[in-house]
Design an enzyme around this catalytic site. Structure first.
Site, PDB file in Angstrom:
ATOM      1  N   ASP A 250      58.130  -5.647  29.353  1.00 20.75           N
ATOM      2  CA  ASP A 250      58.107  -4.837  30.438  1.00 20.75           C
ATOM      3  C   ASP A 250      59.573  -5.134  31.328  1.00 20.75           C
ATOM      4  O   ASP A 250      59.636  -6.128  31.497  1.00 20.75           O
ATOM      5  CB  ASP A 250      56.980  -5.155  31.570  1.00 20.75           C
ATOM      6  CG  ASP A 250      57.008  -3.994  32.521  1.00 20.75           C
ATOM      7  OD1 ASP A 250      57.898  -3.502  33.159  1.00 20.75           O
ATOM      8  OD2 ASP A 250      55.735  -3.587  32.943  1.00 20.75           O
TER       9      ASP A 250
ATOM     10  N   THR B 238      58.314  -3.179  15.977  1.00 17.04           N
ATOM     11  CA  THR B 238      57.088  -2.904  16.656  1.00 17.04           C
ATOM     12  C   THR B 238      56.776  -1.659  16.869  1.00 17.04           C
ATOM     13  O   THR B 238      57.711  -0.723  16.370  1.00 17.04           O
ATOM     14  CB  THR B 238      57.337  -3.767  18.190  1.00 17.04           C
ATOM     15  OG1 THR B 238      57.909  -2.783  18.795  1.00 17.04           O
ATOM     16  CG2 THR B 238      57.895  -5.044  18.213  1.00 17.04           C
ATOM     17  N   GLU B 239      55.708  -1.438  17.347  1.00 15.21           N
ATOM     18  CA  GLU B 239      55.357   0.111  17.485  1.00 15.21           C
ATOM     19  C   GLU B 239      56.612   0.817  18.709  1.00 15.21           C
ATOM     20  O   GLU B 239      56.789   1.930  18.359  1.00 15.21           O
ATOM     21  CB  GLU B 239      53.982   0.259  18.224  1.00 15.21           C
ATOM     22  CG  GLU B 239      53.015  -0.238  17.117  1.00 15.21           C
ATOM     23  CD  GLU B 239      52.422  -1.640  17.264  1.00 15.21           C
ATOM     24  OE1 GLU B 239      51.510  -1.780  16.352  1.00 15.21           O
ATOM     25  OE2 GLU B 239      53.151  -2.423  17.882  1.00 15.21           O
ATOM     26  N   TYR B 240      56.700   0.014  19.592  1.00 18.82           N
ATOM     27  CA  TYR B 240      57.644   0.536  20.709  1.00 18.82           C
ATOM     28  C   TYR B 240      58.819   0.777  20.030  1.00 18.82           C
ATOM     29  O   TYR B 240      59.710   1.651  20.149  1.00 18.82           O
ATOM     30  CB  TYR B 240      57.744  -0.257  21.980  1.00 18.82           C
ATOM     31  CG  TYR B 240      56.836  -0.124  22.889  1.00 18.82           C
ATOM     32  CD1 TYR B 240      56.551   1.115  23.695  1.00 18.82           C
ATOM     33  CD2 TYR B 240      55.815  -1.213  23.115  1.00 18.82           C
ATOM     34  CE1 TYR B 240      55.614   1.300  24.500  1.00 18.82           C
ATOM     35  CE2 TYR B 240      54.886  -0.973  23.949  1.00 18.82           C
ATOM     36  CZ  TYR B 240      54.626   0.133  24.862  1.00 18.82           C
ATOM     37  OH  TYR B 240      53.764   0.227  25.538  1.00 18.82           O
TER      38      TYR B 240
ATOM     39  N   GLU C 176      54.134 -14.808  19.830  1.00 19.30           N
ATOM     40  CA  GLU C 176      54.368 -13.483  20.439  1.00 19.30           C
ATOM     41  C   GLU C 176      53.883 -13.341  21.697  1.00 19.30           C
ATOM     42  O   GLU C 176      52.706 -13.299  21.661  1.00 19.30           O
ATOM     43  CB  GLU C 176      54.301 -12.483  19.612  1.00 19.30           C
ATOM     44  CG  GLU C 176      54.895 -11.078  20.005  1.00 19.30           C
ATOM     45  CD  GLU C 176      54.653  -9.987  18.982  1.00 19.30           C
ATOM     46  OE1 GLU C 176      55.481  -8.821  19.325  1.00 19.30           O
ATOM     47  OE2 GLU C 176      53.773 -10.004  18.378  1.00 19.30           O
TER      48      GLU C 176
ATOM     49  N   ASP D  21      64.871  -2.294  24.016  1.00 16.85           N
ATOM     50  CA  ASP D  21      65.521  -0.791  23.977  1.00 16.85           C
ATOM     51  C   ASP D  21      66.188  -0.836  25.432  1.00 16.85           C
ATOM     52  O   ASP D  21      67.135   0.072  25.427  1.00 16.85           O
ATOM     53  CB  ASP D  21      64.699   0.173  23.776  1.00 16.85           C
ATOM     54  CG  ASP D  21      63.904   0.384  24.827  1.00 16.85           C
ATOM     55  OD1 ASP D  21      63.014  -0.411  25.214  1.00 16.85           O
ATOM     56  OD2 ASP D  21      63.772   1.569  25.468  1.00 16.85           O
TER      57      ASP D  21
ATOM     58  N   GLU E 183      48.157 -11.429  24.209  1.00 14.92           N
ATOM     59  CA  GLU E 183      48.254 -10.232  24.975  1.00 14.92           C
ATOM     60  C   GLU E 183      47.034 -10.115  25.914  1.00 14.92           C
ATOM     61  O   GLU E 183      46.152 -10.470  25.686  1.00 14.92           O
ATOM     62  CB  GLU E 183      48.083  -9.175  23.884  1.00 14.92           C
ATOM     63  CG  GLU E 183      47.789  -7.737  24.415  1.00 14.92           C
ATOM     64  CD  GLU E 183      48.873  -7.051  25.141  1.00 14.92           C
ATOM     65  OE1 GLU E 183      48.884  -6.765  26.365  1.00 14.92           O
ATOM     66  OE2 GLU E 183      50.159  -7.265  24.661  1.00 14.92           O
TER      67      GLU E 183
END
Length: 212
Positions: A118, A191-193, A44, A154, A69
């Site tokens: 992003d 995910t958190e987002y 990921e 999103d 990350e």
């Protein structure tokens, strides 16, 4: 979203070498040896705080996962999740995705996950998008033949530009959803987002593509 700086994060990452690989270039071509079991490897890119990858690792113990990350103040939260759940099938890399070819040989990775990357909405920043052609070339170099990318966002603009990028690269589109949470797709791990955006009524876009 601005992340709170955690000056102690780098020190903590070093304290858990069983989970955080500090010199991943030394594992190039040998990633199967880094895990307890010889299993397919999924990575990921932009693993954030680790909700998705830890959820996947718990749901799929027959897969080995690598979370990548760049922000150490963020990835340290993913480390906390792994420590708490004692997950043997996850490793973390605190590195830049631009350098993936330095860390993986051709065919070492079976699948790439891109979650809520992003969007870089300005045209002049298009090359920074993780679905831009230059990144697709990198993924192709480290993936197995007919390797896959699974992508969620999103951001409709990013999703549309990504579909165009995949098409221009002649990658096969095998699944697409324009409203994931109102589809019949099973086994989604948020995910958190994703949780935040969907709770506000945002649609979640998802697709799966496969190199030919």
């Amino acid at each position: 979203m601005r992340q709170r700086n955690k000056p102690w994060a780098k020190d903590k990452l070093v304290q858990y070498p069983q989970y955080v690989i500090s010199e991943p270039e030394k594992n190039k071509g040998k990633w199967k040896e880094a895990f307890d079991k010889d299993q397919p490897i999924h990575i990921e890119i932009g693993t954030g705080k680790g909700r998705f990858i830890t959820g996947m690792a718990k749901a799929n113990p027959d897969i080995n996962y690598i979370g990548i990350e760049l922000a150490d103040s963020v990835i340290v939260t993913a480390l906390d999740r792994i420590i708490e759940d004692e997950l043997p099938n996850i490793k973390l890399l605190n590195v830049n995705a631009n350098d993936l070819r330095d860390y993986f040989e051709k065919g070492e990775v079976n699948r790439v996950y891109l979650n809520f990357s992003d969007p870089w909405p300005k045209k002049r920043h298009a090359k920074r998008r993780l679905t831009y052609r230059s990144f697709l070339e990198i993924y192709e170099e480290i993936l197995v033949d007919k390797g896959e990318i699974h992508f969620k966002t999103d951001n409709q603009g990013l999703f549309e530009s990504s579909l165009m990028s995949f098409s221009d690269y002649d990658i096969l589109l095998t699944y697409v959803s324009l409203d994931l949470h109102n589809s019949d797709y099973e086994g989604n791990i948020m995910t958190e987002y994703e949780e935040k955006f969907s709770s506000r009524g945002s649609r979640i876009f998802r697709c799966e593509v496969q190199y030919r």
